[in-house]
Design a protein around this motif. Structure first.
Motif, mmCIF file in Angstrom:
data_model
loop_
_atom_site.group_PDB
_atom_site.id
_atom_site.type_symbol
_atom_site.label_atom_id
_atom_site.label_comp_id
_atom_site.label_asym_id
_atom_site.label_seq_id
_atom_site.Cartn_x
_atom_site.Cartn_y
_atom_site.Cartn_z
ATOM 1 N N VAL A 1 0.846 -1.302 -0.169
ATOM 2 C CA VAL A 1 -0.050 0.060 -0.207
ATOM 3 C C VAL A 1 0.931 1.137 0.011
ATOM 4 O O VAL A 1 1.774 1.224 0.708
ATOM 5 N N MET A 2 0.368 2.120 -0.780
ATOM 6 C CA MET A 2 1.203 3.418 -0.780
ATOM 7 C C MET A 2 0.478 4.581 0.113
ATOM 8 O O MET A 2 -0.784 4.630 -0.020
ATOM 9 N N VAL A 3 0.985 5.201 1.130
ATOM 10 C CA VAL A 3 0.405 5.986 2.063
ATOM 11 C C VAL A 3 1.090 7.536 1.552
ATOM 12 O O VAL A 3 2.412 7.447 1.771
ATOM 13 N N VAL A 4 0.375 8.548 1.110
ATOM 14 C CA VAL A 4 0.674 9.774 0.746
ATOM 15 C C VAL A 4 0.517 10.639 1.894
ATOM 16 O O VAL A 4 -0.441 11.080 2.255
ATOM 17 N N GLY A 5 1.614 10.954 2.657
ATOM 18 C CA GLY A 5 1.562 12.008 3.621
ATOM 19 C C GLY A 5 2.161 11.451 4.896
ATOM 20 O O GLY A 5 1.471 10.234 5.103
ATOM 21 N N TYR B 1 4.621 1.833 1.285
ATOM 22 C CA TYR B 1 5.483 2.822 1.130
ATOM 23 C C TYR B 1 5.008 4.088 1.582
ATOM 24 O O TYR B 1 3.706 4.609 1.220
ATOM 25 N N GLY C 1 -1.119 9.759 8.162
ATOM 26 C CA GLY C 1 -0.341 8.714 7.422
ATOM 27 C C GLY C 1 0.518 7.786 8.264
ATOM 28 O O GLY C 1 0.472 6.567 7.944
ATOM 29 N N GLU D 1 6.461 10.942 1.866
ATOM 30 C CA GLU D 1 6.645 12.380 2.560
ATOM 31 C C GLU D 1 7.152 13.257 1.779
ATOM 32 O O GLU D 1 8.136 12.967 1.415
#
Lengths: 1371, 59, 67
Positions: free
Chosen positions: B9-13, B33, B18, B36
């Motif tokens: 999973v991509m976490v943005v922030g 991932y 986040g 930031e």
């Protein structure tokens, strides 16, 4: 930055010259261009802020790193400044005087005040450090030789850059002295010969030979040179031939070309000068001639120029200086004829000009004015209208092409002519241009010549780079600071000599001037940090990389921006008055790590404020001044918090006032916080401030407002804090666009009430304030909820991409004598620069059991780690001590190293000789060394007693129990089941649905009934969910991963084994006896009305009373949902019949977040809102067939009587009875009977008991969307445990020796974690027993035990006492 | 239903939300991932001094 | 008492707060006398009165417990 090499020591930061405003400190403090975001930042490594190439560098023909050397001058590092300059320019002192400085025209400081004095700063560097001392790196010498024709700047530069490439060259100069135009074109008062000679030496020092009196011509042709072995020829003969005026009489005595005049003067020191001299032209040559003539004794010097001063090509400062020296300039005049008498000049006839249209160069063309002729009385005329190359020496050179201006044609990138192996540059190629242009062409030619020799394409990859829309550091907050004037020789001292006129800045002046640089590119590329960084972590060549990553889901949590009150400067004075600050800035002022180290002071005078005002709703609930119609949800609470903390920080008492429209303290325990602040004297003013004005001198602020009672008030404050709201970040909006996800009307990510973290695009979830304003606990709930949603999508691939490290088998050291190895780290200079590391190592050798010692530059570096593994094996070490930084940051790393070497990680010990020694005793080097020795001794003594410890593991049962069958419980159960975890759902009642059954619609209008039906259907039909209705939890035991719960259904009792528990026991509206409820059928509670709205279509008037039995002694909290619910009901009534009068009597309207939009809509639709105080509650009486409500209206300041058909009461929401559940799982509840979370802010879903999670209204009253989010969050939190095969228990736990235990129970009482319980032991009675899975290793039990029956692993008595004793020796 | 699900999973922030999402996912068996923009995680919360209603230190 | 008296202090610092605070003092380069000897414990509650006595017996001038 190479993150694996950075040790966070900060040496780079110390040398960085670029000071920038710290974004983290909201611009209240500065940081360097190489920086760590904040002290405790994770990762703790440094980074460099860079952007596009600065405009000064782009403007420089030679591409010099201007910002770099300016910064070096600022810090007085002239040597480094010269190194940077000489990377691209061999003649720093010369260009520091005569460069036309296009960089200054490009300087962005022009938009602030004046451009930076870049040229003068370059000169300062060369004045302060001898450029001949700069070491020039040259490649190994090559065989090829180059002939350079002309020793002017182009020739010298070519020779320099060739030499650096290892290519030898010989310069052939026609004149008796080298330098070209630098020597014979620029008079000494601008460029002293000593400077010129010195800088020519820079080039000759590299082995370049200059042959003077060696003109190209009949005796030396290009072919001759080739025959002599020169493989390439560079033509740089300049443009030394003056252009004639083309007027009659030009060839008589007394007329002399300017260039000839200057050449003779330079070479011989004298030349013929008349008494009345006229110079014709407006360029630098004209000025140079004029200023030379006046120095040589001319009585009257006049410059005749055909246009105006604006068009004059000479440098502005030169024109100024010539005027100072008494030179006259006759503008708009052109010579027509030279008057000749006796073969000599006797006068000059001129004609006046006027300016016509602009020509191709953009300058306006001069046009003669008919009949305006006039005559000047002169005895010498010096034309200086331009030069051209003297090509007579090249007549024989076949293959060269010439332009119509008499210059040599070359390829514009390679400078190659059509004659094989012949290159050309400088004025002979460009026509008369600048010194820096000539230098640049030489640099390029050198590159071409090398490529020519190497047989490589001469043009490829050399096209000039242009930047579209470069991004630079903004300068809008830069204060005006004018350029420092260059000190000059007094005018009266200039006559009769050629002493240098511009005297150069002093060091102080130069540093001050350099300090004006805006640092457009942030980092100035001086690379001092590269030298300072001993581990070699800094790499300025790093480039941004684009990577493509396959992922199964995306979660957006990129947050919001804070509202910038700059936009409303006229109103808030935020930019202009430092005593108006934002709430975030105020947070930094309060913070111990902030710019004032936590001292509460004003920025204008550093005095402690005595009276502060907070202005609420700045950039929120405001559609007039900004477009943010929503409430930012958090500002009321943070403002109150800031008042409370500010009062704590204040020494002399502080008056705090919060100006607000409503106070919205709707979260858990928020209302109590609000009430407490009132008791502490915080004043709440319900008013919107309409004007803020500055009080002169004190810079205090006057707030003008109208009080609740209608008075106009002006009140003075020392400080004003703007409670700024949240605003969707531009970058987030762009990201949403790129991802094609929908946004709502305010540009927050759009979600539905029944799926609060799901975006419009499948697989993309959202959490936190990017979805709408909210506080931290709510953001965290959503974050876990989003993780749950992503996890549901990807359950099939769980564990497929995570990797586990394999370690060698552990060596058994039990029974071995300690063999201790001590590794002492220098940490670059962080330790070694202060403490004497070799002596510490020597000392360590003498300590008992130490068999090996070693000194490391960086113990934590990858290569040292690898070496350490080998050393441990070779030396058969069984204990390791590393004396370096802190175990908090580095113990885990070294413990991995232990495991790699086959040792138990608990045989490792650290001595903290950096953070707690050299860093804090940096001025006492000897004492720091002694202390470090002591610390090493303490660690060594302790390490001898270290024992290997194993991680215990406890198997995990992965079924789940969910208590409560409302929306929260069902949502949790369904999400568990979908991710493959068998779930039991226990519901007390006979049907599922809970309190949601009483609601028709969510606040955004979603139909709750159909949603509920669908959800119940899914839950009841899911094979993974066992629904138990009419069931109650009666008892539970066990711990995380291993619970046993007893459930009672009717008379049956059933035991369920499960790994995690979710408590979702819900809440309900309270009963009330107030306002005739239960006595008059026209009085309802909120859900009664919700169910029966259609029953009252004909009502003429409906009244809502908010906060009934809420926010009072009985329920001292806000029930959060009632304001929105009543307003939505009011709107529905209005929609059905707009004629119905609807009144909402409230204490504050708390339509937080985007719910503000319904409040606004209700006002538009004519719903009447009247505020009441708890001291003057509304009074309800029966009035015949109807009801009468009496209320005091604060706006009109009198009592109102409202006749109404219906009265609806918004009563408090309370937790449903759940005592058996909370006591079964040992869950603490707060004073309001809501279950307490493990941490109010950071763990809003976890309970204090591991493995138990809370969601929905059992936690606190909340709307449906928040309940659903919290339920999903509970699932995510539980799966953190359930997805493991087993849970590892930290080995640092307490261990009871039951032989010594007397069963007194003191340890059981002292344990905060229920990790010790009494146990019946056969034949002994009661004995204490550890439950290691619950133990946190604090050791309180060991201290409490009177029998010393408890050992704390890794912190046992032997170990601690060994340390105490070892540390006793005083140095 | 789907053939190959990717277990990452991509976490943005890298703010508080986040970080929480990333931790939850990593602890439950997914590769994460965490992306930031700035040089350190922590977001706006790291700038705050204390948090309401407990007045705990934010760090 | 002599003017240059530098008491030697034995400190027990809690791993989770005071010890981390002492590290932070280092990061911030706060200067303090070099006569403090720190022992890290997992909780200030681990500090047995025995240790305090042991410290005093062994010649420390004071014992500082922080957590």
């Amino acid at each position: 930055m190479d993150l694996s090499k950075c040790t966070s020591c900060g040496d780079c930061e110390a040398v960085c010259p670029v000071e920038l405003e710290s974004g983290y400190e909201e611009g209240l403090a500065t940081r360097k261009a190489i920086y760590k975001k904040y002290t405790q930042a994770i990762p703790g490594t440094y980074c460099i802020e860079k952007t596009d190439t600065a405009p000064c560098k782009l403007a420089c023909p030679a591409g010099i790193n201007v910002q770099g050397y300016v910064q070096m001058v600022k810090v007085g590092n002239y040597k480094r400044a010269l190194e940077i300059i000489m990377e691209d320019l061999p003649l720093p002192g010369i260009l520091g005087r005569v460069c036309p400085h296009g960089c200054e025209d490009a300087c962005r400081r022009c938009s602030v005040d004046d451009p930076l004095a870049i040229r003068d700063l370059k000169r300062l560097a060369a004045d302060r450090f001898d450029p001949r001392e700069i070491e020039i790196q040259c490649d190994p010498e090559r065989d090829e030789k180059v002939a350079i024709i002309g020793s002017g700047p182009a020739g010298l530069s070519t020779a320099y850059f060739l030499a650096r490439r290892g290519i030898k060259s010989t310069i052939f100069e026609s004149l008796p002295e080298p330098g070209g135009m630098l020597r014979v074109g620029i008079p000494e008062h601008r460029l002293p010969r000593e400077i010129l000679n010195k800088e020519i030496e820079i080039i000759t020092n590299l082995g370049v030979e200059i042959k003077t009196n060696s003109p190209l011509g009949p005796d030396l042709s290009i072919d001759d040179l080739k025959n002599q072995g020169y493989k390439a020829v560079y033509l740089a003969i300049g443009a030394h031939k003056g252009i004639e005026l083309g007027v009659p009489g030009e060839n008589v005595n007394g007329v002399r070309q300017g260039v000839d005049f200057l050449r003779e003067l330079s070479l011989t020191g004298k030349t013929e000068v008349g008494k009345k001299v006229v110079i014709i032209g407006g360029g630098n040559v004209a000025i140079d001639v004029a200023r030379s003539a006046i120095r040589m004794g001319a009585e009257e010097v006049t410059i005749v120029y055909r246009r105006t001063r604006t068009e004059m090509p000479a440098f502005d400062e030169e024109i100024e200086a010539s005027l100072d020296e008494g030179i006259r300039i006759n503008y708009l005049a052109a010579p027509q004829e030279i008057v000749v008498e006796d073969g000599r000049v006797a006068g000059l006839r001129c004609i006046k000009m006027e300016l016509g249209d602009a020509d191709s160069s953009g300058r306006r063309s001069p046009i003669p004015v008919p009949g305006s002729e006039f005559e000047l009385d002169v005895d010498q005329i010096i034309p200086a209208i331009g030069q051209k190359p003297d090509l007579s020496c090249l007549e024989e050179a076949a293959g060269l092409e010439f332009s119509r201006w008499g210059t040599i044609e070359v390829n514009s990138i390679s400078y190659a002519t059509d004659y094989e192996g012949v290159f050309a540059g400088g004025d002979v190629q460009t026509g008369p241009w600048t010194v820096i242009g000539a230098v640049a062409s030489g640099k390029e030619a050198a590159e071409s010549i090398q490529r020519y020799f190497d047989g490589v394409d001469m043009v490829e990859g050399r096209e000039p780079v242009t930047l579209d829309d470069p991004v630079y550091r903004p300068y809008d907050k830069e204060p005006v600071k004018h350029r420092l004037q260059m000190p000059e020789l007094a005018v009266e001292k200039r006559a009769g000599n050629f002493d240098q006129v511009e005297l150069g800045y002093t060091e102080e002046q130069g540093q001050e001037e350099a300090g004006r640089c805006l640092n457009c590119s942030y980092c100035c590329d001086c690379e001092l940090c590269v030298e300072a960084c001993l581990p070699g972590a800094v790499n300025h060549r790093d480039q941004a990389l684009e990577k493509e990553i396959d992922v199964g889901a995306v979660i957006l949590t990129s947050g919001t921006d804070v509202f910038d009150p700059d936009k409303l400067e006229e109103f808030y004075l935020y930019k202009s008055n430092p005593n108006v600050m934002t709430s975030i800035e105020f947070e930094r002022i309060l913070s111990a790590t902030g710019p004032t180290s936590g001292h509460l002071v004003r920025l204008s005078d550093e005095k402690e404020p005595k009276k502060i005002a907070w202005l609420q709703c700045v950039g929120s609930r405001d559609q007039n001044q900004c477009d943010n119609g929503y409430c930012s949800s958090v500002c009321c609470m943070y403002a109150i918090k800031e008042t409370v903390i500010a009062q704590e920080h204040s020494h002399n008492g502080l008056e705090c006032s919060i100006f607000n429209m409503d106070i919205r303290t709707f979260g858990k325990d928020y209302e109590r916080y609000y009430e407490r602040s009132k008791e502490q004297g915080v004043r709440y003013v319900q008013a919107r401030v309409h004007t803020i004005s500055e009080v002169p001198e004190s810079r205090n602020l006057n707030l003008h407002y109208v009080s609740e009672a209608g008075e106009i008030i002006e009140e003075e404050f020392d400080l004003v804090v703007l409670s700024v709201g949240m605003e969707p970040a531009k970058s987030a909006v762009e990201l949403a666009g790129d991802l094609d996800i929908e946004l709502n009307q305010y540009n927050f990510v759009k979600t539905e009430d029944v799926s609060p973290v799901t975006t419009s695009k499948p697989g993309i979830y959202v959490a936190g304030v990017i979805q709408g304003p909210k506080d931290i606990p709510h953001s965290i709930m959503e974050a876990s909820a989003a993780a749950c949603s992503a996890g549901s999508d990807l359950a099939a691939a769980r564990g497929s991409l995570v990797k586990e490290r394999i370690f060698p088998e552990e060596i058994n050291v039990v029974g071995q004598e300690p063999r201790i190895g001590v590794f002492v780290c220098n940490c670059g200079i962080n330790i070694g620069g202060i403490a004497d590391v070799p002596s510490i190592v020597e000392y360590a050798k003498s300590l008992p059991n130490v068999v090996y010692t070693e000194e490391n530059l960086f113990s934590c570096s990858q290569d040292t780690q690898e070496k350490m593994v080998e050393t441990i094996k070779e030396q058969k070490l069984n204990r390791v001590v590393v004396a370096a930084c802190s175990p908090i940051t580095h113990e885990p790393l070294f413990q991995e190293t232990m495991k790699d070497a086959g040792l138990n990680p608990f045989l490792f010990e650290m001595a903290n000789i950096r953070n707690q020694c050299t860093w804090v005793h940096s001025s006492e080097k000897d004492k720091a060394t002694e202390k470090a020795k002591d610390l090493v001794k303490m660690s060594v003594a302790r390490s001898a007693f270290l024992e290997p410890l194993d991680y215990l593991t406890v198997g995990v049962n992965n079924p789940v129990l969910v208590v409560g069958g409302g929306v929260s419980g069902m949502t949790a159960a369904l999400n568990f089941a979908e991710q493959g975890f068998a779930t039991t759902l226990v519901e007390k009642g006979m049907e599922l649905g809970g309190s949601a059954r009483q609601i028709k619609k969510t606040w955004k209008g979603a139909d709750v009934g159909s949603y509920l039906d669908e959800l119940i259907g899914q839950v009841e039909n899911h094979t993974g969910i066992n629904v138990m209705k009419g069931a109650e939890v009666v008892n539970a035991k066990g711990f995380v991963g291993n619970f046993e719960t007893e459930v009672k259904i009717g008379d049956l009792k059933k035991t369920i084994r499960h790994g995690a528990t979710v408590v979702a026991t819900g809440g309900q509206a309270t009963e009330t006896g107030e306002h005739l409820y239960g006595q008059n059928p026209r009085v309802t509670r909120w859900h009664d009305l919700e169910q029966n709205l259609e029953k009252y279509p004909d009502a003429e008037s409906v009244v809502f009373i908010q906060c009934v039995g809420s926010r009072d002694e009985s329920h001292p909290y806000c029930s959060k949902i009632c304001c929105t619910a009543s307003i939505n009901q009011a709107l529905e009534i209005k929609e059905k019949n707009p004629e119905t009068n609807v009144f909402i009597l409230h204490r504050d309207i708390r339509t937080y977040g985007e719910r503000e939009s319904v409040y606004q809509k209700a006002r538009e639709k004519g719903v009447v809102f009247i505020k009441y105080s708890p001291e003057r509650k509304p009074v309800v009486t029966e009035a015949g067939d109807k009801l009468e409500v009496k209320i005091f209206d604060p706006v009109i300041q009198r009592e109102m009587v409202i006749e109404t058909d219906l009265l609806n009461l918004a009563t408090a929401i309370e937790s449903s009875a759940n005592e058996t559940v909370t006591s079964a799982y040992k869950l603490p509840v707060n004073a309001d009977k809501f279950v307490m979370e493990a941490h109010a802010k950071l763990r809003p879903v976890d309970c204090a008991t591991d493995g138990v999670y809370i969601c929905g209204m059992a936690h606190y009253p909340k709307p449906l969307d928040e309940s659903i989010a919290q339920a999903q969050a509970a699932v995510s939190r539980a799966i953190n445990v359930l997805s493991q095969q087993s849970v590892a228990v930290e080995p640092i736990v307490s261990q009871i020796d039951q032989e010594l235990c007397i069963g007194c129970g003191l340890c059981v009482e002292s344990c905060s974690f229920s990790a010790i319980e009494p146990e019946k032991v056969e034949g002994k009675g009661i004995r204490a027993k550890n439950i290691s899975a619950l133990c946190k290793g604090c050791g309180v039990c060991a201290v409490a035990c009177p029998q010393q029956a408890i050992t704390m692993k890794h912190f046992n008595n032997d170990q601690i006492i060994a340390s105490i004793r070892a540390g006793k020796s005083v140095a | 239903m789907t053939k190959d699900v990717v277990g990452s999973v991509m976490v943005v922030g890298g703010g508080i939300a986040g970080m929480q999402s990333a931790l939850d996912l990593a602890n439950s068996g997914y590769y994460v991932y965490l992306v930031e923009e700035s040089s350190a995680i922590g977001g706006v919360m790291s700038q705050l001094d204390k948090t309401f209603p407990t007045n705990d230190c934010t760090m | 008492m002599a003017e240059n008296y530098e008491p030697k202090i034995l400190a027990f610092l809690c791993n989770w707060c005071a010890y981390a605070g002492a590290d932070l003092a280092g990061v911030s380069r706060f200067q303090y006398p070099p006569t403090l000897r720190v022992i890290r414990t997992m909780c200030s509650g681990r500090v047995d009165p025995l240790y305090i006595a042991e410290g005093l017996v062994n010649g420390y001038d004071g014992v500082f417990v922080s957590g």
